[in-house]
Design an enzyme around this catalytic site. Structure first.
Site, mmCIF file in Angstrom:
data_model
loop_
_atom_site.group_PDB
_atom_site.id
_atom_site.type_symbol
_atom_site.label_atom_id
_atom_site.label_comp_id
_atom_site.label_asym_id
_atom_site.label_seq_id
_atom_site.Cartn_x
_atom_site.Cartn_y
_atom_site.Cartn_z
ATOM 1 C CG ASP A 343 -2.213 4.026 -12.459
ATOM 2 O OD1 ASP A 343 -1.950 3.182 -11.577
ATOM 3 O OD2 ASP A 343 -1.552 5.073 -12.586
ATOM 4 C CG HIS A 670 -9.698 1.830 -9.318
ATOM 5 N ND1 HIS A 670 -10.752 2.313 -10.053
ATOM 6 C CD2 HIS A 670 -8.586 2.321 -9.900
ATOM 7 C CE1 HIS A 670 -10.292 3.071 -11.036
ATOM 8 N NE2 HIS A 670 -8.976 3.091 -10.960
ATOM 9 C CG ASP A 718 -15.006 -4.662 -2.106
ATOM 10 O OD1 ASP A 718 -14.063 -4.304 -2.849
ATOM 11 O OD2 ASP A 718 -15.394 -5.835 -2.019
ATOM 12 C CD GLU A 727 -5.583 2.958 -7.841
ATOM 13 O OE1 GLU A 727 -6.060 4.051 -7.490
ATOM 14 O OE2 GLU A 727 -4.878 2.822 -8.859
HETATM 15 O O1 9MR Z 1 -1.218 6.730 -2.796
HETATM 16 C C1 9MR Z 1 -1.241 8.026 -3.368
HETATM 17 C C2 9MR Z 1 -1.790 9.004 -2.376
HETATM 18 O O2 9MR Z 1 -0.974 9.076 -1.229
HETATM 19 C C3 9MR Z 1 -1.894 10.370 -3.030
HETATM 20 O O3 9MR Z 1 -2.506 11.268 -2.137
HETATM 21 C C4 9MR Z 1 -2.700 10.262 -4.323
HETATM 22 C C5 9MR Z 1 -2.758 11.561 -5.088
HETATM 23 O O4 9MR Z 1 -1.511 11.886 -5.655
HETATM 24 O O5 9MR Z 1 -2.125 9.302 -5.182
HETATM 25 C C6 9MR Z 1 -2.044 8.009 -4.644
HETATM 26 O O6 9MR Z 1 -1.375 7.206 -5.539
HETATM 27 C C7 9MR Z 1 -2.023 6.864 -6.751
HETATM 28 C C8 9MR Z 1 -1.175 7.409 -7.898
HETATM 29 O O7 9MR Z 1 -1.231 8.798 -7.913
HETATM 30 C C9 9MR Z 1 -1.582 6.843 -9.253
HETATM 31 N N1 9MR Z 1 -1.619 5.406 -9.213
HETATM 32 C C10 9MR Z 1 -2.525 4.905 -8.183
HETATM 33 C C11 9MR Z 1 -2.058 5.346 -6.827
HETATM 34 C C12 9MR Z 1 -2.892 4.732 -5.713
HETATM 35 O O8 9MR Z 1 -4.159 5.281 -5.635
#
Ligand code: 9MR
Length: 747
Positions: A343, A670, A718, A727
C-alpha cells in the site's frame, strides 16, 4: 450471440441423466444466473459505462470505444449494478472478451458498487483481437444486494476497442478445489547450504520405514548417501514425512540434487555466495520502497518510476498533510520514508521496528564475533547516496528516520513531542497504482504512545550509530528521542484506534509497556543515563519471558530492547542475566526446530500460522543467531543457519519465499506497483523481496476462495490478490536482511 443454442440444450438434457446420481451441489442443481442481459440479446440495458466510453451493440456483443490517456484502470469502465451476493456461496464468473489493438489489460471485478468500492474478486486478462472465453470461480466474502460486475478498461495511453459477450455470474456452483503444485516430494533449501553448515531436507512420503537417499552433484554422480529418518505426521502440514541429514558432506559446488523414494529434489548449491547476494538484495529492496524521490532506472534497471507523494498531480502529496477531521489544526510536511508494504501508507509503528532491524543489521556487524561491517559499507547497495563515505545501510535507514522525525507533533501544540501514528490515503485504492498516480487525499492520524516510543527508540539508536558520520544529525535525533520519551511518559496510554482501518492498516495495540522498555533500553545504551537504566531495570518486562513462539514484531517490541541490551556494550547492572535470557530463549527455539520435521524454530499455538509468519520464523532465528554471537556455541550458529532452509524452499509448498532465489520462488507479492501479474508493463517485486507467508487467518477474499480449511504451512498462495498471505512489507524484509547478513558472515 444468443445464450446457449439449442444444440447445447440437448447436451444438457443428456447430461442431466448422468448428473442425477451426484449430490445436488455437484450437479449444479441450484445454479442461478445473477447477471441480467449478459448476452446483449435485448440491447445494452442494464449495463452502464463511464461517460468517456462510447458503447453499443455490434454483431450481438457489446463493444466499447475506450479513450487513451487515462491514469487508472477504473477511469474507463463498463458494468452492471444491483447484483445480490450471498456470503460463503461460490460463483462462476465467466465472459467472452476481445480487444484491439492487442496489448490492453481488462480489470474484471466483482465488487461493491458504492464507496469504498471494495473488490471481492478481480482478474486482469489481456484480450486478443480474435477474442477468448474466460471463466473463474470465487467464493463471496459478503452478503450484499449492492454488488457490481465491472470491466475496467482505462489506464492506457492509446485508444482501443473492447468487446464483451456472454457475461455470467452463476451462483450455487461447486467451490473450486485448489491443488497447489508442490513439485518433487524431496524438499530442500533451493538456494544454498553452507559447506561446513547443517544440511537437512524433508521427504514427503507414504512410507513409514526408513528409505535410502543419495546426494548427486551437477554431473549426476552420487557424492554421498545414507538413510532417511521417519518422522510420522507433521502437524504443520498434515503430511507424513521423513527427514534427511546430509550435513556430513563438506564439498561445495552448484546444482546438487537429493534423490529419495524415487523423487529428485529441485537443485541447490553448496556455498556461501548466494547469501552474500541476498544480504545486499534484501537491503536494496528499501530504495524501491522509497516515497518522495524518483527511483532511478540506472540504479535499479526495470524499477525506475516517478517520485510518489510530492504534491505533483494527481498526487495530493505529503508536503502539507492535514490531520483527520477534528484532530489538529496544523499541517505537516511528511514527505519521504518508505511505503509500508504493497500500500502507499507510511506507519510510524511498523517503520520503527523495520528501521531498528535494519540499523541492527549494521550494529551487529560492529560488535559480533563474525560481523564484517565492510560488507555493508559505502557503495554496497547502489543508492543515490553511494559514494558519500557513509555505510549504505545507514544512508537507507536515514531515509526512513528523517520521515519518522517529521511525524513528531511540533512544539506549541497540545501533544507536542508525541508522534502521529501514520499517514495514508483517506480511502483504500485499487491495484495496480503507481505511487505517483495515487489521487487520494492524505491524512495524519492520531498520535499514539506506541508510535511516540517507536520514534524514541529508533532515534536514540540512530544517535549512537550515525555519530561517527554526522554529529549534527546524531544530536538532532537524540533531542527528538528525549522529547518523544518525555511526551510518552506524559501520555502513557494513548493507544491506536483498532477500527481506524480505512485507507490504511490499523496496527492495533493495547499495550505500550514493551515499547517503553525498548525505548528506555535504546536511550540507556546511547546515553548511559541513570533515568533510563532505572526504567529498564524497573520494567516487569526486563525479567519476563518475552520470547514466545510469536516472539517479536511491530506489536511486540520488548525483544528489540532485550537483544540490544545483550549485544551492545554497556555497564548495565546484571547484564549477565540479560545474556542468559537470550541463550535460554534460543534453547527453546532450538528445541522447537528439532521437533519440527521441516526444521524451523516456529510452532504457533494451535498450529495457527501468524500473519507474516515468515518474518516470525526469521525473528526467532535472529534470537538463536544472537545466542551464537554472544556465546560462540556451534549449536546456535547451526540452528540459525538451518532456519533459512524453510524460507528458501524446505517447506510443504516447495516454494522459496524470497523472490528471485531458488528454482520456484514467490514473485506475485501483493503490491500496487510491482503489479506485473495485473499489468505486464509493470515489474514483479525485486529480487530479495520476502513474501509474508502462510497465514491461517486467510483474511483476504482471494485466499478464502482457494485455501478454506488449509492446514498451517498450506495457508499461502502466490497471487497478487492475496494481501493476507503474500504481501511484501518493510518489517518483514528487515528480518530477512538481518538473517541473510548473519548467514553470509558464517560463510
Ligand atoms: O503485518 C500486519 C499484521 O500483523 C496485522 O495483523 C495486520 C492487520 O492490522 O496488518 C499487517 O500489516 C499491514 C498493514 O496493516 C498495512 N500495510 C500492509 C501491512 C502488511 O500486510
Amino acid at each position: 450471440m444468443t445464450r446457449r443454442g439449442t444444440a447445447l440444450l440437448a447436451v444438457t438434457a443428456l447430461l442431466a441423466a448422468a448428473f442425477a446420481a451426484l449430490p445436488a451441489a455437484e450437479a449444479g442443481a441450484d445454479e442461478v444466473e445473477q447477471v441480467r442481459n449478459g448476452t446483449f440479446d435485448t440491447g445494452t440495458e442494464p449495463w452502464w459505462t463511464t461517460s468517456n466510453v462510447t458503447a453499443g451493440l455490434s454483431g450481438g456483443q457489446l463493444c466499447a470505444d475506450v479513450p487513451g490517456g487515462t491514469a487508472n484502470r477504473w477511469d474507463a469502465a463498463v458494468g452492471q449494478n444491483d447484483i445480490t451476493l450471498v456470503k460463503g456461496e461460490s460463483y462462476r464468473f465467466s465472459f467472452k472478451a476481445s480487444g484491439s489493438p492487442e496489448g490492453h489489460v481488462v480489470r474484471a471485478i466483482v465488487g461493491l458498487q458504492v464507496s469504498p468500492y471494495d473488490t471481492w474478486y478481480e482478474v486482469s486478462p489481456q484480450p486478443t483481437p480474435s477474442g477468448d472465453g474466460y471463466s473463474y470461480t470465487f467464493t463471496s466474502p459478503v452478503d450484499t444486494a449492492q454488488a457490481q460486475v465491472a470491466f475496467q478498461v482505462g489506464g492506457g495511453a492509446d485508444p482501443w476497442r473492447f468487446c464483451l459477450d456472454d457475461v455470467s455470474l452463476l451462483g450455487g456452483v461447486p467451490p473450486e478445489v485448489y491443488e497447489p503444485d508442490t513439485g518433487p516430494r524431496v524438499r530442500v533449501n533451493q538456494v544454498a547450504y553452507l559447506p561446513d553448515g547443517p544440511k537437512n531436507a524433508t521427504l514427503v512420503t507414504a512410507a513409514t520405514t526408513k528409505l535410502p537417499w543419495r546426494l548427486r552433484n551437477a554431473g549426476g554422480r552420487t557424492v554421498a548417501h545414507g538413510w532417511t529418518v521417519p518422522r510420522g505426521t507433521d502437524v504443520s502440514s498434515a503430511q507424513n514425512v521423513q527427514s534427511i541429514d546430509f550435513g556430513a558432506y563438506r564439498g561445495h559446488g552448484k546444482d546438487f540434487t537429493l534423490v529419495a523414494d524415487g523423487e529428485t529434489s529441485r537443485p541447490f548449491d553448496i556455498g556461501a555466495g548466494a547469501y552474500e547476494r541476498l544480504r545486499l538484495d534484501s537491503l536494496k529492496y528499501y530504495y524501491t520502497q522509497r516515497s518522495g524521490i524518483a527511483i532511478s532506472d540506472a540504479l535499479r534497471p526495470g524499477y525506475g518510476r516517478p517520485a510518489g507523494h510530492l504534491g505533483t498531480a494527481p498526487n495530493q502529496g505529503d508536503t502539507n498533510v492535514p490531520c483527520r477531521p477534528g484532530l489538529c489544526d496544523y499541517t505537516l510536511d511528511v514527505t519521504g520514508g518508505w511505503y509500508d508494504a504493497g500500500d502507499h501508507g507510511k506507519y510510524v509503528v511498523n517503520g520503527g521496528i523495520a528501521t531498528w532491524e535494519l540499523l541492527s543489521t549494521y550494529e551487529r556487524s560492529l560488535h559480533a564475533r563474525t560481523g564484517r561491517s565492510g560488507k555493508l559499507g559505502d557503495g554496497t547497495l547502489a543508492l543515490p547516496e553511494s559514494g558519500n563515505k557513509v555505510p549504505d545501510v545507514l544512508d537507507e535507514g536515514r531515509w526512513e528516520l528523517e520521515f519518522l522525525l517529521k511525524m513528531q507533533v511540533p512544539d506549541g501544540q497540545p501533544l507536542a513531542g508525541m508522534a502521529h501514528s501514520k499517514v495514508h490515503d483517506a480511502q483504500w485504492t485499487g491495484l495496480p497504482l503507481l505511487p505517483s498516480d495515487d489521487p487520494q487525499k492524505r491524512e495524519l492520524h492520531a498520535p499514539t504512545t506506541q508510535a511516540t516510543l517507536n520514534l524514541a527508540a529508533t532515534a536514540a539508536q540512530a544517535a549512537r550509530l550515525y555519530r561517527p558520520y554526522d554529529r549534527a544529525f546524531a544530536s538532532r535525533a537524540l533531542t527528538a528521542a528525549r522529547k518523544a520519551w518525555a511526551a510518552a511518559l506524559a501520555h502513557p496510554e494513548v493507544y491506536p484506534d483498532p477500527d481506524d482501518g480505512t485507507g490504511g492498516g490499523a496496527y492495533p495495540d493495547t499495550d505500550a509497556t514493551d515499547e517503553f522498555y525498548w525505548a528506555a533500553a535504546e536511550l540507556y545504551l546511547t546515553t548511559g543515563e541513570k533515568q533510563f537504566a532505572d526504567h529498564v531495570l524497573g520494567s516487569p518486562l526486563h525479567t519476563a519471558d518475552i520470547f514466545a513462539s510469536l516472539g517479536f514484531d511491530w506489536g511486540r517490541t520488548a525483544a528489540a530492547g532485550r537483544l540490544d541490551l545483550a549485544t551492545v556494550p554497556s555497564g548495565l547492572p546484571g547484564r549477565d542475566k540479560v545474556l542468559r535470557s537470550v541463550t535460554k530463549a534460543a534453547d527453546t527455539y532450538l528445541a522447537t526446530l528439532k521437533s519440527e520435521p521441516y526444521g524451523m524454530p516456529y510452532a504457533p499455538d494451535g498450529n495457527r500460522y501468524d500473519w507474516g509468519s515468515n518474518a516470525q520464523i526469521l525473528n526467532n532465528a535472529h534470537v538463536v543467531a544472537t545466542a551464537y554471537d554472544l556465546t560462540g556455541a556451534a549449536k546456535y550458529r547451526d540452528g540459525a543457519v538451518q532456519s533459512m532452509d524453510y524460507l528458501l524452499g524446505r517447506n510443504a509448498l516447495n516454494v522459496s519465499y524470497v523472490t528471485g532465489y531458488g528454482e520456484v520462488s514467490a514473485h506475485n507479492e501483493h503490491s500496487r506497483w510491482y503489479a506485473h501479474e495485473l499489468d505486464p508493463a509493470l515489474p514483479n517485486p525485486p529480487s530479495g523481496t520476502l513474501a509474508g507467508g502462510a497465514n491461517s487467518g486467510i483474511q483476504d477474499p482471494y485466499a478464502q476462495s482457494k485455501l478454506r480449511g488449509c492446514v498451517g504451512q498450506f495457508c499461502y498462495i502466490d497471487d497478487i490478490q492475496s494481501w493476507s498471505t503474500n504481501e511484501t512489507a518493510i518489517n518483514w524484509n528487515a528480518a530477512l536482511a538481518w538473517m541473510a547478513s548473519f548467514v553470509a558472515d558464517q560463510g
